[in-house]
Design a protein around this motif. Structure first.
Motif, short mmCIF file in Angstrom:
data_model
loop_
_atom_site.label_atom_id
_atom_site.label_comp_id
_atom_site.label_asym_id
_atom_site.label_seq_id
_atom_site.Cartn_x
_atom_site.Cartn_y
_atom_site.Cartn_z
N SER A 155 -0.92 -5.62 -0.74
CA SER A 155 -1.04 -4.18 -0.51
C SER A 155 0.27 -3.44 -0.78
O SER A 155 0.27 -2.21 -0.95
N GLN A 156 1.38 -4.18 -0.84
CA GLN A 156 2.69 -3.54 -1.02
C GLN A 156 3.05 -3.25 -2.48
O GLN A 156 4.04 -2.57 -2.76
N ILE A 157 2.26 -3.76 -3.41
CA ILE A 157 2.59 -3.56 -4.83
C ILE A 157 2.54 -2.09 -5.19
O ILE A 157 3.41 -1.58 -5.91
N ASP A 158 1.55 -1.36 -4.70
CA ASP A 158 1.47 0.07 -4.97
C ASP A 158 2.67 0.81 -4.39
O ASP A 158 3.13 1.82 -4.96
N LYS A 159 3.19 0.34 -3.26
CA LYS A 159 4.37 0.96 -2.68
C LYS A 159 5.57 0.81 -3.62
O LYS A 159 6.34 1.77 -3.81
N VAL A 160 5.71 -0.36 -4.21
CA VAL A 160 6.80 -0.60 -5.17
C VAL A 160 6.68 0.37 -6.34
O VAL A 160 7.66 1.00 -6.77
N ARG A 161 5.47 0.51 -6.84
CA ARG A 161 5.23 1.40 -7.98
C ARG A 161 5.58 2.85 -7.61
O ARG A 161 6.20 3.58 -8.40
N SER A 162 5.19 3.26 -6.42
CA SER A 162 5.48 4.62 -5.97
C SER A 162 6.98 4.84 -5.82
O SER A 162 7.51 5.91 -6.19
N LEU A 163 7.67 3.86 -5.30
CA LEU A 163 9.12 3.98 -5.13
C LEU A 163 9.83 4.07 -6.47
O LEU A 163 10.77 4.86 -6.63
N ARG A 164 9.40 3.27 -7.42
CA ARG A 164 10.05 3.29 -8.73
C ARG A 164 9.89 4.67 -9.37
O ARG A 164 10.84 5.21 -9.96
N ALA A 165 8.71 5.27 -9.23
CA ALA A 165 8.50 6.61 -9.77
C ALA A 165 9.35 7.64 -9.01
O ALA A 165 9.93 8.56 -9.61
N MET A 166 9.47 7.48 -7.71
CA MET A 166 10.22 8.39 -6.87
C MET A 166 11.73 8.33 -7.18
O MET A 166 12.42 9.35 -7.19
#
Length: 230
Positions: A155-166
């Motif tokens: 479930s944390q993979i989407d968080k990584v993706r969001s952080l990289r965009a941020m």
């Protein structure tokens, strides 16, 4: 997206032989570790008790790469100076560990060290948004902190993706801590992570008498991310 050559592997000494830290650190560095990850737990913020500043100071002389100190403790501010003096290169504190994270990150940077912000699995990526100009690293916990050897939380993979965009063009590492193996490493590097903390998957099967196994395990993780980090 990080290039494969930019991916850092940071073995966690939580999985090493506690009676032989010096030689364990020398072994993993000789076998290709980029950083040495030190998990500090207080038995209060997380349900385990590990290392303090004196242990960090004792092992500092064995570390030739980067001493990456992850503070899973609360309160955290009162211990920052001690871990800085012990020789940490990076000091990471949890967003959940105190009410004034701006102050905490500023205190870390005031010691001349790089500042990290860790996010528990239940903490959204948005918690990092107001702090991006104060951090050098964001550590995404892909297990609930407190013990090594836990299974990776997809479930944390989407968080990584969001952080990289941020993060955008800011020079901020995204570190993954928990459940990293040759199977999970490509998932998080594809999402934008560039530092992989690996404990049991590096140390499993090896020893200071058989350090080549550490090297084989590290190379297996590197090989796994080559196909996605381009």
């Amino acid at each position: 997206m990080p290039t494969q050559s930019a991916i850092k592997i940071a073995p966690s000494i939580l999985s090493a032989d506690f009676a032989d830290f010096g030689r364990e650190i020398q072994a993993i560095e000789a076998q290709g570790a980029d950083w040495v990850h030190v998990d500090v737990m207080d038995g209060h913020f997380v349900p385990n008790l590990t290392f303090g500043p004196q242990l960090c100071k004792a092992i500092r002389r064995h570390i030739k790469t980067v001493m990456d100190v992850h503070l899973m403790i609360s309160p955290v501010d009162t211990y920052i100076e001690a871990f800085a003096e012990a020789g940490a290169d990076i000091i990471t504190a949890h967003a959940e560990a105190g009410p004034h994270m701006h102050r905490t990150l500023q205190a870390i940077r005031a010691t001349g060290k790089k500042a990290g912000l860790a996010l528990n699995p239940g903490t959204p990526a948005e918690a990092a948004a107001p702090l991006l100009d104060l951090v050098d690293l964001i550590c995404v916990m892909t297990v609930n902190p407190g013990f090594g050897g836990q299974k990776f939380l997809h479930s944390q993979i989407d968080k990584v993706r969001s952080l990289r965009a941020m993060i955008g063009g800011r020079p901020i590492h995204i570190e993954i801590d928990g459940g990293i193996t040759p199977e999970t490493a490509p998932l998080v590097t594809a999402a934008g992570a560039d530092v992989l903390v690996a404990g049991s998957s590096v140390f499993s099967g090896g020893s200071v008498e058989r350090p080549e196994i550490y090297g084989r395990n590290i190379r297996a993780i590197r090989a796994a991310v080559e196909t996605v980090a381009v």
